[in-house]
Design a protein around this motif. Structure first.
Motif, PDB file in Angstrom:
ATOM      1  N   PRO A 223       0.795  -1.661   0.114  1.00 55.23           N
ATOM      2  CA  PRO A 223      -0.166  -0.233  -0.043  1.00 55.23           C
ATOM      3  C   PRO A 223       0.717   1.657   0.044  1.00 55.23           C
ATOM      4  O   PRO A 223       0.543   2.407  -0.986  1.00 55.23           O
ATOM      5  CB  PRO A 223      -0.647  -0.436   0.890  1.00 55.23           C
ATOM      6  CG  PRO A 223      -0.595  -1.717   1.375  1.00 55.23           C
ATOM      7  CD  PRO A 223       0.421  -2.132   0.953  1.00 55.23           C
ATOM      8  N   PHE A 224       2.232   1.305   0.512  1.00 53.92           N
ATOM      9  CA  PHE A 224       2.448   2.322   0.868  1.00 53.92           C
ATOM     10  C   PHE A 224       3.123   2.705  -0.766  1.00 53.92           C
ATOM     11  O   PHE A 224       3.725   3.666  -1.057  1.00 53.92           O
ATOM     12  CB  PHE A 224       3.597   1.965   2.096  1.00 53.92           C
ATOM     13  CG  PHE A 224       3.393   2.385   3.182  1.00 53.92           C
ATOM     14  CD1 PHE A 224       2.926   3.457   3.979  1.00 53.92           C
ATOM     15  CD2 PHE A 224       2.868   0.792   3.760  1.00 53.92           C
ATOM     16  CE1 PHE A 224       2.560   3.251   5.220  1.00 53.92           C
ATOM     17  CE2 PHE A 224       2.372   0.741   5.306  1.00 53.92           C
ATOM     18  CZ  PHE A 224       2.062   2.084   5.844  1.00 53.92           C
ATOM     19  N   ALA A 225       3.690   1.591  -0.900  1.00 51.28           N
ATOM     20  CA  ALA A 225       4.589   1.860  -2.421  1.00 51.28           C
ATOM     21  C   ALA A 225       3.828   2.092  -3.381  1.00 51.28           C
ATOM     22  O   ALA A 225       3.836   3.211  -4.453  1.00 51.28           O
ATOM     23  CB  ALA A 225       5.436   0.215  -2.639  1.00 51.28           C
ATOM     24  N   ALA A 226       2.109   1.699  -3.564  1.00 47.74           N
ATOM     25  CA  ALA A 226       1.145   2.056  -4.620  1.00 47.74           C
ATOM     26  C   ALA A 226       1.089   3.795  -4.127  1.00 47.74           C
ATOM     27  O   ALA A 226       0.463   4.254  -5.614  1.00 47.74           O
ATOM     28  CB  ALA A 226       0.162   1.728  -4.218  1.00 47.74           C
ATOM     29  N   ALA A 227       0.695   4.047  -3.108  1.00 50.70           N
ATOM     30  CA  ALA A 227       0.675   5.528  -2.743  1.00 50.70           C
ATOM     31  C   ALA A 227       2.022   6.315  -3.497  1.00 50.70           C
ATOM     32  O   ALA A 227       1.697   7.016  -3.789  1.00 50.70           O
ATOM     33  CB  ALA A 227       0.540   5.744  -1.538  1.00 50.70           C
ATOM     34  N   GLY A 228       3.254   6.194  -3.497  1.00 54.70           N
ATOM     35  CA  GLY A 228       4.242   7.159  -3.474  1.00 54.70           C
ATOM     36  C   GLY A 228       3.706   6.508  -4.801  1.00 54.70           C
ATOM     37  O   GLY A 228       4.678   7.562  -5.839  1.00 54.70           O
ATOM     38  N   LEU A 229       3.965   5.247  -5.302  1.00 54.45           N
ATOM     39  CA  LEU A 229       3.795   5.289  -7.186  1.00 54.45           C
ATOM     40  C   LEU A 229       2.376   6.773  -7.993  1.00 54.45           C
ATOM     41  O   LEU A 229       3.387   6.705  -8.790  1.00 54.45           O
ATOM     42  CB  LEU A 229       3.720   4.081  -8.018  1.00 54.45           C
ATOM     43  CG  LEU A 229       4.878   3.381  -7.251  1.00 54.45           C
ATOM     44  CD1 LEU A 229       4.656   1.750  -7.961  1.00 54.45           C
ATOM     45  CD2 LEU A 229       6.512   4.158  -8.342  1.00 54.45           C
ATOM     46  N   VAL A 230       1.567   6.646  -7.399  1.00 56.64           N
ATOM     47  CA  VAL A 230       0.968   7.246  -8.033  1.00 56.64           C
ATOM     48  C   VAL A 230       1.227   9.196  -7.321  1.00 56.64           C
ATOM     49  O   VAL A 230       1.198   9.561  -8.303  1.00 56.64           O
ATOM     50  CB  VAL A 230      -0.649   7.082  -6.628  1.00 56.64           C
ATOM     51  CG1 VAL A 230      -1.902   8.763  -7.165  1.00 56.64           C
ATOM     52  CG2 VAL A 230      -1.133   6.156  -7.538  1.00 56.64           C
ATOM     53  N   LEU A 231       1.869   9.392  -6.452  1.00 56.84           N
ATOM     54  CA  LEU A 231       2.441  10.597  -5.998  1.00 56.84           C
ATOM     55  C   LEU A 231       3.438  10.962  -7.109  1.00 56.84           C
ATOM     56  O   LEU A 231       3.611  11.882  -7.748  1.00 56.84           O
ATOM     57  CB  LEU A 231       2.522  10.509  -4.547  1.00 56.84           C
ATOM     58  CG  LEU A 231       1.843  10.624  -3.402  1.00 56.84           C
ATOM     59  CD1 LEU A 231       1.920  11.088  -1.863  1.00 56.84           C
ATOM     60  CD2 LEU A 231       0.919  11.409  -3.850  1.00 56.84           C
ATOM     61  N   ALA A 232       4.054   9.988  -7.427  1.00 58.29           N
ATOM     62  CA  ALA A 232       5.615  10.590  -7.886  1.00 58.29           C
ATOM     63  C   ALA A 232       4.536  10.404  -9.228  1.00 58.29           C
ATOM     64  O   ALA A 232       5.445  11.640 -10.289  1.00 58.29           O
ATOM     65  CB  ALA A 232       6.145   8.895  -8.576  1.00 58.29           C
TER      66      ALA A 232
END
Length: 357
Positions: A223-232
């Motif tokens: 979940p943290f990786a997915a949220a970070g990718l969206v923000l990126a």
């Protein structure tokens, strides 16, 4: 006799002319071709991670196990060991590659590393605290402690910076991150030297490895990786504007503070997820963005996915090498990256065209 007028070089074609549009199309085509090649490399690395390991299995045995389940022993090796560490390796490679691209884009520093915000130091301290104070010995709990420590360290860096000169400039963030990292590493050293169990847990974690990772680890950090990718992905256009300079970006209507906070949040989430899953892995977030820019250009809509694909290929390839040269005990992916990455980065750093931002 009248002298002939001096010859003048033709004026460059204005923006939007057919020549400019053709150049842009060719550049985009080159970048897309490079992305296709990098996708193939990432898939080959995934395949190698499934096929090779300390347990000598033939490709036919692995494929048969993947398709039909195989014997209980083969099923345990493929589904219980290789698939989980491959999945974790993919997540770690994507997170570190993208975080490195964002970090270097925001700081305009070719030597910037995702761990500069105290993320790795915070994760390491949290793992040691879990063993030192709470007696935690489970790998699953180590992941949760590392994730919490990484996030708290980043929040501390942001709070210190916001209380001072703000986040509009990357320099105060880098200075605050360095100071917080030094403090956390000092506390970690005090604890590991005072407690043997804490020293053992920290020693295993700080090397950086995919060995023994389960799918539960991937589920915890995904979940943290997915949220970070969206923000990126949301931050790519802002990074292109910031590359023109702060004043020019503001002239184009870019909100500098929002762009910085979005990028820093993405870096924090991605680096925290990767560090919690595999420990602190150097070199990936440092060199992968340079290679990506050399292959697809400086536009971040191509650099970000290229960094993700190269991160996958690099992390999984290093992990496979560590499995094959280490025998039963294996060699941690962090050690392989350090041995291979050090000389390679020196070579990259000497080529100014690769490190220019």
């Amino acid at each position: 006799m009248t002298a002939a007028p001096p010859l003048r070089s033709p004026a460059p074609p204005p923006t939007g002319t057919p020549t400019t549009r053709t150049t842009r199309r060719l550049s985009a085509l080159t970048a897309l071709t490079a992305l296709a090649v990098m996708t193939a490399l990432a898939l080959l690395a995934v395949g190698a991670s499934l096929m090779f390991g300390s347990s000598r299995l033939s490709p036919g045995q692995v494929i048969d196990t993947l398709l039909h389940g195989g014997t209980s022993e083969l099923h345990a090796i493929v589904y219980g060991v290789r698939i989980p560490r491959t999945v974790v390796g993919v997540i770690v490679g994507v997170c570190l590659g993208v975080a490195g691209a964002l970090m270097q884009g925001h700081t305009r520093n070719p030597l910037a590393d995702p761990g500069i915000f105290g993320v790795s130091a915070g994760a390491g301290l949290a793992v040691v605290v879990g063993v030192y104070l709470l007696g935690v010995t489970s790998t699953s709990f180590d992941v949760l402690f590392a994730l919490a420590g990484a996030l708290l360290a980043s929040i501390a860096v942001f709070t210190i910076t916001a209380a001072g000169s703000g986040t509009a400039s990357p320099l105060p963030l880098a200075l605050a991150g360095t100071a917080v990292s030094a403090l956390l590493e000092a506390l970690t050293s005090f604890m590991v030297l005072s407690d043997r169990d804490a020293l053992g847990a920290y020693r295993l974690w700080v090397v950086g490895s995919l060995s023994g990772r389960e799918l539960a680890t991937a589920y915890a950090v995904l979940p943290f990786a997915a949220a970070g990718l969206v923000l990126a992905l949301l931050n790519t256009r802002a990074l292109d504007n910031l590359s023109l300079g702060t004043e020019m970006a503001q002239g184009l209507g870019q909100n500098i503070r929002t762009a910085r906070l979005t990028g820093l949040a993405a870096i924090t989430l991605l680096t925290a997820a990767a560090t919690a899953a595999a420990g602190p892995l150097g070199f990936v977030g440092l060199v992968v963005p340079h290679l990506a820019r050399a292959l697809v250009g400086s536009g971040h809509r191509y650099v970000v996915p290229a960094s993700a694909l190269l991160g996958i290929a690099l992390v999984l390839s290093a992990d496979v090498v560590g499995r094959l040269i280490g025998g039963v005990g294996e060699v941690g992916v962090g050690i392989v990256l350090a041995v291979i990455g050090g000389p390679f980065f020196v070579h990259v750093a000497r080529r100014r065209s690769l490190v220019a931002l």
